[in-house]
Design an enzyme around this catalytic site. Structure first.
Site, PDB file in Angstrom:
ATOM      1  N   GLU A 176       0.839  -1.210   0.000  1.00  0.00           N
ATOM      2  CA  GLU A 176       0.000   0.000   0.000  1.00  0.00           C
ATOM      3  C   GLU A 176       0.872   1.257   0.000  1.00  0.00           C
ATOM      4  O   GLU A 176       0.799   2.112   0.883  1.00  0.00           O
ATOM      5  CB  GLU A 176      -0.973  -0.051   1.175  1.00  0.00           C
ATOM      6  CG  GLU A 176      -1.876  -1.277   1.056  1.00  0.00           C
ATOM      7  CD  GLU A 176      -3.109  -1.247   1.940  1.00  0.00           C
ATOM      8  OE1 GLU A 176      -3.455  -0.186   2.458  1.00  0.00           O
ATOM      9  OE2 GLU A 176      -3.721  -2.318   2.108  1.00  0.00           O
ATOM     10  N   HIS A 412     -14.847  -9.881   6.978  1.00  0.00           N
ATOM     11  CA  HIS A 412     -13.984 -10.633   7.895  1.00  0.00           C
ATOM     12  C   HIS A 412     -12.642  -9.929   8.003  1.00  0.00           C
ATOM     13  O   HIS A 412     -11.709 -10.256   7.265  1.00  0.00           O
ATOM     14  CB  HIS A 412     -13.760 -12.055   7.387  1.00  0.00           C
ATOM     15  CG  HIS A 412     -14.966 -12.937   7.472  1.00  0.00           C
ATOM     16  ND1 HIS A 412     -15.062 -14.123   6.788  1.00  0.00           N
ATOM     17  CD2 HIS A 412     -16.123 -12.820   8.177  1.00  0.00           C
ATOM     18  CE1 HIS A 412     -16.236 -14.704   7.061  1.00  0.00           C
ATOM     19  NE2 HIS A 412     -16.900 -13.922   7.891  1.00  0.00           N
ATOM     20  N   GLU A 482      -5.448  -6.440   1.774  1.00  0.00           N
ATOM     21  CA  GLU A 482      -4.111  -6.735   2.316  1.00  0.00           C
ATOM     22  C   GLU A 482      -3.622  -8.147   2.015  1.00  0.00           C
ATOM     23  O   GLU A 482      -2.942  -8.755   2.843  1.00  0.00           O
ATOM     24  CB  GLU A 482      -4.042  -6.485   3.843  1.00  0.00           C
ATOM     25  CG  GLU A 482      -4.264  -5.065   4.258  1.00  0.00           C
ATOM     26  CD  GLU A 482      -5.743  -4.740   4.447  1.00  0.00           C
ATOM     27  OE1 GLU A 482      -6.514  -5.633   4.830  1.00  0.00           O
ATOM     28  OE2 GLU A 482      -6.114  -3.576   4.176  1.00  0.00           O
ATOM     29  N   GLU A 506      -9.086   4.752  -0.159  1.00  0.00           N
ATOM     30  CA  GLU A 506      -9.262   5.061   1.260  1.00  0.00           C
ATOM     31  C   GLU A 506      -8.142   5.946   1.815  1.00  0.00           C
ATOM     32  O   GLU A 506      -8.372   6.712   2.747  1.00  0.00           O
ATOM     33  CB  GLU A 506      -9.355   3.764   2.072  1.00  0.00           C
ATOM     34  CG  GLU A 506      -8.058   2.950   2.057  1.00  0.00           C
ATOM     35  CD  GLU A 506      -8.216   1.543   2.641  1.00  0.00           C
ATOM     36  OE1 GLU A 506      -9.315   0.982   2.532  1.00  0.00           O
ATOM     37  OE2 GLU A 506      -7.242   1.018   3.196  1.00  0.00           O
TER      38      GLU A 506
HETATM   39  C1  NOJ Z   1      -8.278  -1.841   5.537  1.00  0.00           C
HETATM   40  C2  NOJ Z   1      -9.148  -2.060   4.352  1.00  0.00           C
HETATM   41  O1  NOJ Z   1      -8.484  -1.742   3.159  1.00  0.00           O
HETATM   42  C3  NOJ Z   1     -10.385  -1.223   4.514  1.00  0.00           C
HETATM   43  O2  NOJ Z   1     -11.193  -1.299   3.370  1.00  0.00           O
HETATM   44  C4  NOJ Z   1     -11.125  -1.653   5.746  1.00  0.00           C
HETATM   45  O3  NOJ Z   1     -12.217  -0.782   5.954  1.00  0.00           O
HETATM   46  C5  NOJ Z   1     -10.221  -1.602   6.979  1.00  0.00           C
HETATM   47  N1  NOJ Z   1      -8.983  -2.260   6.725  1.00  0.00           N
HETATM   48  C6  NOJ Z   1     -10.889  -2.244   8.178  1.00  0.00           C
HETATM   49  O4  NOJ Z   1     -11.000  -3.616   7.977  1.00  0.00           O
HETATM   50 CA    CA Z   2      -6.018  -1.681   2.927  1.00  0.00          CA
END
Ligand code: NOJ
Ligand code: CA
Length: 713
Positions: A176, A412, A482, A506
């Site tokens: 990332e 999950h 991830e 995000e």
């Molecule tokens: C990282 C993820 O990329 C994101 O989409 C998610 O909301 C958060 N982790 C929490 O699980």
């Molecule tokens: Ca992520």
């Protein structure tokens, strides 16, 4: 020499040629643009080299394997056998960018025995396509090698010079990162700049980069290095020797420093070299998919459904609500507590919005207990994946969603504890089957448990595939966040719809964000391995809208967010913004409603990594086309002929474009929507603002529309 003895046979078959008087073989791609040359030196060392239209792409580069148990260096060989064949076939993906894929290559297989006395046998398999070369190692079944441990793979990629590269730091745990664009000689992976903000980062060498690695040479060749079919093996990083511009493979280690525990027979992932003098060919390449196995999921076409989703998700990232029940777990830290997002009434609001707008899925994060201390604790048992918070009524929501024809998407988050997830998996998937969930978004934020393992090591690579196959048995689709970077395995597991495995939208909510060129680089890097859940569609661009003290923002214009539904291929696309933000701009939201997620055909119209991407795609089973054009921080103009349209039809083009004064920073939400009649001869003018984009839907015109709309000029 054996090579010479075999040549006559292979020459007769027309598959290989002698290139030189020394012991070497060449294999041309079916269209003769790419040539592979394999050469054996006097000491038994094998080298391979690749040219494109006569220009060197990879100079003579080494091959081999270092085993730690038994301790053997597999680098010089005697050649036992050489085989070759040619294949030209087509196949149908369950879903994809096109409904039919051509698989056309020439293959060379070398069967070798280690010369150092171990007697270990190894094969190297090369495939030469019109768009590149793939090679892999095979350990055949043999008496001298049963279980064995890989210490390192010795594949090298000797490049011809100081190419311009789009790279992210080599890392065992996260991808990332924002991309760096520099000459190879300037690669410095030691951190800083766009380094990721939240993830367990495992830096190991300042000259290391991850794949897919995109490069451009001074004489105009585009070269992409990656891998295909990463199964039961660690991911490959590449370490650069800056004096020779040679990359060598560096596999992600396990907790005790070994790379892979294997049993013969075993075939490694393919190493892929995709090359062209046109950037658009790189994006059109299907070589990585072709190097993967056909679907192992029975009847996938019956139950795997490409789809769009909304979600109780962005509201946590922007700090409006919380994942946990007490209201303190938000993406962007708030001074005071906020409501819990995944409450029954709020989820119903999203279900209503999805049902009204033909969106199939509603993701709900923060529905289950555990979010109070999920982050950064390295705790084994955080979540059980079946216990809802008291304000999330599983049964009521199941009925409500079913009545509205919408599916709730399970979440999950494992917080990196794969061991805990493995223990709960069966129970959790059964719970999903019983409560009407057809898809799951998984997540692996933080350090991995088993402690010492890495996101991209062999143990986790096996875990992600265990998830893909166990979910397949239960007819569940997967969106993995991830995970290790994709390598085309969605051909084999079409229920594995998408992955994140890169820096998604995000980051714009709570960090320095993604630079305006980010989305013009991703198709050439991360997306080469498979679809990305990028979560496009953000309409409220500046986070000061939620909290005046915030300076974070999405680094694009609003219409660039629309264009991403076409340029960023995925069979699972989120409409990521809040329903209220869409309801305020239903005219622009119309494009998200209309755009398809599965395609008969895709045309890469124009592209340059780091600068711009223009793609048109035809919706599967329909005559509708959708086009997306995006630029980096620079304003750009293009004239695009719509020659991909049916020559005998008129279409209504709905153009969603940046307003003339739009700018990703100063004026990101200014857009114009226009409708015109167009046909295959129309020259469409695209004017993209800095950080901007244009989205276009092209639908065959109905009789009354022929009178209603003006011809495009
Ligand atoms: C990282 C993820 O990329 C994101 O989409 C998610 O909301 C958060 N982790 C929490 O699980
Ligand atoms: Ca992520």
């Amino acid at each position: 020499m054996f090579i010479k003895r075999l040549l006559s046979v292979l020459l007769l078959a027309g598959l290989v040629q002698t290139a030189h008087a020394d012991a070497s073989l060449t294999v041309n791609s079916p269209d003769n643009t790419i040539q592979l040359r394999v050469q054996q030196l006097a000491d038994g060392t094998l080298m391979y080299a690749v040219t494109y239209k006569g220009k060197a792409v990879v100079m003579p580069s080494g091959l081999g394997m270092q085993l730690t148990n038994p301790k053997v260096l597999l680098q010089s060989f005697s050649i036992d056998h050489i085989d070759s064949l040619q294949t030209n076939e087509s196949w149908k993906p369950v879903w994809g960018e096109q409904s039919m894929i051509q698989n056309n290559y020439r293959q060379l297989q070398l069967s070798l025995t280690d010369k150092s006395g171990s007697g270990v046998r190894l094969q190297v398999l090369f495939r030469v396509f019109n768009d590149g070369v793939g090679f892999r190692y095979i350990f055949p079944q043999q008496p001298k090698l049963n279980h064995f441990i890989i210490g390192e793979e010795l594949s090298a990629f000797a490049l011809t010079g100081d190419h311009n590269a789009f790279w992210i730091p080599g890392d065992y745990d996260t991808n990332e990162y924002g991309y760096y664009n520099s000459a190879l000689s300037k690669v410095d992976a030691s951190g800083g700049g766009f380094a990721q903000e939240i993830h367990a980062k495992t830096f190991f060498d300042k000259n290391a980069v991850q794949t897919p690695l995109m490069m451009k040479t001074a004489d105009g060749l585009y070269i992409n290095l990656h891998e295909a079919a990463l199964v039961n093996y660690p991911a490959m990083n590449l370490v650069l020797n800056k004096s020779s511009y040679t990359f060598t493979s560096h596999l992600v280690p396990d907790a005790v420093g070994n790379k892979a525990y294997l049993q013969a027979p075993f075939a490694t992932p393919w190493r892929t070299i995709i090359v062209s003098d046109k950037a658009t060919d790189i994006l059109a390449s299907k070589m990585i998919l072709n190097l993967n196995e056909p679907s192992k999921v029975p009847d996938a076409e019956k139950w795997v459904k490409p789809q769009k989703m909304v979600g109780v998700w962005w509201e946590m990232h922007v700090g409006k609500s919380s994942w946990d029940y007490s209201g303190s777990q938000v993406g962007s830290q708030q001074a005071s507590k906020v409501p819990h997002g995944a409450n029954t009434a709020n989820v119903k609001r999203y279900i209503d919005f999805a049902a009204k707008n033909g969106i199939e899925g509603v993701l709900v994060e923060g529905w289950n207990t555990g979010w109070e201390d999920w982050f950064g604790q390295w705790k084994e048992d955080v979540f059980d994946f079946v216990t809802p918070y008291p304000d999330f009524d599983v049964n009521e929501l199941q009925q409500y969603a079913a009545a509205k024809g919408v599916k709730i998407i399970m979440h999950h988050e494992t917080s990196g504890s794969a061991t805990n997830y493995e223990r709960w998996m069966d129970t959790a998937y059964k719970f999903m089957n019983e409560h009407g969930y057809a898809a799951v978004k998984t997540g692996y934020v933080g350090r991995i448990i088993p402690r010492g393992e890495h996101h991209d090591g062999q143990w986790m690579v096996r875990h992600y595939l265990r998830v893909a196959s166990k979910t397949a048995e239960r007819h569940i689709m997967v969106d993995a966040h991830e995970p290790v970077r994709p390598t085309g395995l969605h051909r084999t597991y079409p229920n594995w719809l998408a992955s994140e495995a890169a820096r998604g939208n995000e980051f714009n909510a709570w960090s320095s964000g993604n630079q305006p060129d980010h989305e013009t680089i991703l198709p050439f890097t991360r997306l080469m391995g498979g679809p990305m859940d990028y979560t496009p569609g953000i309409f409220k661009i500046k986070m000061s809208y939620y909290n005046p003290t915030k300076t974070e923002q999405v680094h694009t214009t609003l219409t660039k967010q629309l264009a991403l539904y076409v340029t960023m291929y995925s069979p699972l696309q989120m409409a990521a913004d809040l329903p209220e933000n869409y309801e305020a701009r239903m005219d622009a939201f119309q494009f998200i409603k209309d755009v398809a997620v599965d395609w008969d055909d895709s045309k890469i119209l124009a592209a340059e990594p780091g600068d711009y991407v223009i793609i048109a795609r035809k919706a599967k089973g329909k005559n509708d086309w959708f086009m997306g054009a995006i630029t980096d921080e620079n304003a750009r103009s293009f004239t695009q002929v719509l020659s991909f349209l049916d020559a005998d039809k008129k279409y209504v083009a709905t153009i969603y474009r940046d307003a003339d004064n739009a700018h990703w920073k100063d004026n990101p939400e200014a857009y114009v929507i226009e409708k015109f009649l167009v046909d295959a001869k129309t020259l469409l003018k695209l004017k993209l603002a800095p950080g901007g984009g244009t989205a276009v839907s092209l639908v065959p015109a109905k009789a009354e529309e022929l009178k209603l709309y003006k011809k495009y000029k």
